[in-house]
Each structure stands twice: as structure tokens, then as C-alpha cells.
Design a protein around this motif. Structure first.
Motif: not given
Lengths: 262, 262
Positions: A48, A108, A111-112, A115, B102, B104-108
């Protein structure tokens, strides 16, 4: 029933890819309509960043993701790839996440996907905040009414993920996804379908797992979900969202207290 | 001491970006040498796929990631971007992961960094497998001797992540990273530095957190690590890797049994 599957593995000939094929074929044979997002094949943009908000964020200025996400979602200005995934997700009554080797590897892209697709207004940040209601989350949300199930493979053995296993109990390992993400958005969560030790799996192991998976999918409409406690219905002190004293089983700690036992 | 920081946030002017600046400045003022991998700025390729193994995998044939990864690592054929990150990681005696929001968001991007940099032979799959030793993992591995610490921010309050909080205890939420990834590779893991409720944080809140962070970093050489049980030193039944009966505290379940209490 309409089923939406998110798949995130680089290799269609893998154990996971083969389980995906079984899943699609079985569900179709039961008369369900199936849509698959194959994130590797789609060249899904995982991270993101400011390119996600071309109409609601001025390039080069400070990006505040939640704010930009809200503006884009409510103004119908999310990027097309994200909108398409939200629509597929909305259409499905059943959402299925196929996540290979969950703990360390491979996931990953998924996960993306989360996000970017679970934007503010879609995946979080909805509902009112009052003394008796802390947002539409954990049992309520845009995705209420949908069922979700994780299908995953892990390299370790079933013992490694048992109650005393060094990797932690499999349901604890999956808790931040099943509870923290899927149940959080309002979805009902079915127990995961996990295959262990796939690194050294033979054709015979695969056939056994495929059979178990087909049996599971046959019962998909009646499988008992994980009985997570809803947030806004009396079990939690608000707005701290701590479980009220005495509701858990004697001795229960950690994640377990958030599941109602029979 | 040499410190290596992995940073994965799209916005340098964010709360996280500001904490990163504080961290670098403070560590340098203590005489440490600091290297930062800023994954967004580096345009880090997050997903692992066949492009990761140009010399050890034939395009279009079935990709078996662990096998291709082992061949590439032991044959010195990993891609340059991965080799550079492994070298930075190896050089640092202290490794610091800055992970925004950590759950849900951003960490991809960070997840993708782990998937690619922690290749077989580097992050997993080392050591012998005998009746008394199940690989070099959980307390042993290539990264033994290094210390690691997570610095992260979350949107929820400290109560939401408390022992009875609906998100689960923060140390459980971080367990699959602290224990399942960092301790797994042999690193010693310090307690995480967590800032809560950053979405609505004022300048005053930031200054307070920055001060706490500087104090923490001053003591970085003496902070007591999380006392995870090592796998191959008598606490576990092998190869099942289940904790031997009676070692935990009375009533302890879940992840907690893998931490030695004083």
C-alpha cells in the motif's frame, strides 16, 4: 452459493495449487458458483502506498493511510484493482483464503491483498462509537453474513502445532487472521483446513488430504463455526474491550478466553 | 555495536518514520554504527517467485521454493538484492524491525523481506536432525549471537492488547514473529517497544514516546531478553517438539508455556 477464493502461491503445480483445483472442482460439482483471485497470476501489487490514492492524496505530501483510504472508499476513488477485489468479496457468500506455509513463508501477497482491499469503510472503521458500541467490528461489519475458511499447508508436523508443540497451537497461530481479521470484519469463521508436513508429502498423502478436503467442502453449509465472542453484545467492557471477569472457563488464558465453549 | 534496522512504512513523515529517525539518532549518539533498509524507498520486491532463482530454477518448470532456495543459497546464486540484505543482517549484532500497524495493515513489505531474505540455509533448514537435535532452530541457527527487537505502533489502546483485551495480549500477537521467526533463527529477542493508539497521537504523545524509546535504546546492551525455551536442550520431546510435562507454571497454556518464568 457464490464462493470467492483468494489464492497466493507462486506455483500452480504445488500441493497448494492442487488443493485449490480440488476445491474449485468440488464446489462446482455441488452447484456453487466459484470465483478465484490468483494473486501471483494477477501480478497483484502488494504494498500500500500513495499510488493507491491518486484522486484523494496529493503526491509528495504526508500520506496518512487511514484518512486517504476513507476518502477514497467513500468517494468511490479507490483504484480499479482494489474495487474489483472488494466486489468479488462482496458477491461471495463464502470467502476462502488459501494461504500456503503461513508462519514464515509465501503469504506476503495475501497480506498485501488484505492491506489494500480491506480499506477503511470496507474492512475497518465502520459503525458508531458510543458507551455501548465500539464500532462495527468483531462480529459485525461490512462483511457480516459471509462465512470464511482458511485452507493452509505447513511444513511442521501436527505435533509441532499441538497444545504443547513448540510452534504454538495451530488455532493460536491462526488467531490474528481468523479472529483479528476475518471475524473482525463481521464474517463467520469456520475451523481451518490444515495439511501438515507438505514439504515431504507423497502422492498418497495428497490423495488422502484431497479426500478429506472434499468431505469438508460437502458439509460447508453446516460446519459449526468457531464460536468467537461478539464485541458489542455484553461480554466486553467498553471502550476498553476487555472480557468481563468470570466469563471464561477456569484456568483459561490468552486467546482462548475469546471463544465461547459449549 | 553494529545495528541493522529494517523499516517498512510508506511515509517518512509518519509516527513510525519519526520513531525511526529518533532510533537512528539515539543509537549513533551512543557510538553505534547504524544501517537502515527502508523497504519502500528501496522498491523492495516483496513476493517470492521464480525470478528469485534465475540460476537454480528452470523457468516454467514446477517451482519448489525450499529446494530452489537451498540450491541458490549454498551455490551463492541468490539474487543481488537478497544477498545484500543477508549481508547487512549478518553484519549487525543487533537487528531491529520497525513494523507499523502490525495486525492488519502495512507490514506486507516486511513479510516479503522475510520470505526472500530468510532463505533456506540462512533463516531455516540448518543443522542436523537426530534423536536429540531437531535442526538448528529455536535458540540456535545462523543468526545466533544477534539481538533483535520489534518497534511497532498499533491503532488500538493498551487495554485492547491487555491480558483480557479483545485483540489478544500484545506478546501473543507478536509471538509468531518474536518466537516463530526471530528466536527460531537463533536470535535473542528483547521485549518489543509498542506505541498504542497512534492514529490520534498528538505531538505531545509523540515526544513522550520518543523519550521512552531513547531511554530504552540507552539500555539496549543490558535489557533482559524474553526467556524463550531453547528447543534442543532438554525441555522438549523430540522430534515432536512438544514441551515436556510439568515444566510450565500451573494453569499456563498456549504460547506462555514456551517462556521460562523467573
Amino acid at each position: 452459493m457464490k464462493v470467492f477464493i483468494v489464492f497466493a502461491h507462486p506455483e500452480e503445480k504445488s500441493f497448494n495449487g492442487s488443493l485449490l483445483k480440488e476445491t474449485v472442482a468440488q464446489l462446482k460439482s455441488q452447484g456453487h458458483e466459484v470465483k478465484v483471485s490468483d494473486l501471483y497470476k494477477q501480478h497483484w501489487k502488494p504494498q500500500i502506498d500513495e499510488d493507491d490514492f491518486p484522486a484523494t492524496h496529493e503526491k509528495g505530501t504526508r500520506l496518512q493511510v487511514a484518512a486517504a483510504s476513507a476518502k477514497a472508499f467513500y468517494g468511490n476513488k479507490l483504484t480499479l484493482d482494489v474495487v474489483e477485489e472488494q466486489e468479488k468479496n462482496q458477491m461471495g457468500r463464502f470467502v476462502n483464503f488459501t494461504i500456503p506455509s503461513l508462519v514464515v513463508r509465501y503469504a506476503c501477497l495475501l497480506k498485501g491483498w488484505v492491506e489494500r482491499v480491506f480499506s477503511l469503510g470496507f474492512g475497518y472503521g465502520t459503525g458508531e462509537y458510543t458507551d455501548t458500541h465500539f464500532g462495527d467490528r468483531y462480529g459485525e461489519g461490512v462483511l457480516t453474513g459471509k462465512k470464511a475458511m482458511i485452507i493452509t499447508t505447513v511444513g511442521g508436523t501436527v505435533e509441532h502445532y499441538s497444545a504443547r508443540g513448540i510452534n504454538g497451537p495451530i488455532n493460536d497461530v491462526l488467531f490474528t487472521i481468523n479472529h483479528g481479521l476475518l471475524f473482525f470484519t463481521g464474517m463467520t469463521v469456520l475451523p481451518p483446513f490444515v495439511t501438515y508436513k507438505t514439504d515431504s508429502a507423497t502422492e498418497e498423502v495428497f490423495q488422502n488430504e484431497a479426500k478429506k478436503l472434499r468431505e469438508t467442502l460437502k458439509n460447508i453449509e453446516t460446519i459449526k463455526p468457531i464460536n468467537y465472542r461478539k464485541q458489542n453484545f455484553g461480554d466486553y467492557n467498553l471502550p476498553g474491550c476487555t472480557l468481563k471477569e468470570g466469563l471464561e472457563q477456569p484456568g483459561e488464558t490468552g486467546y482462548d478466553i475469546h471463544i465461547i465453549k459449549d
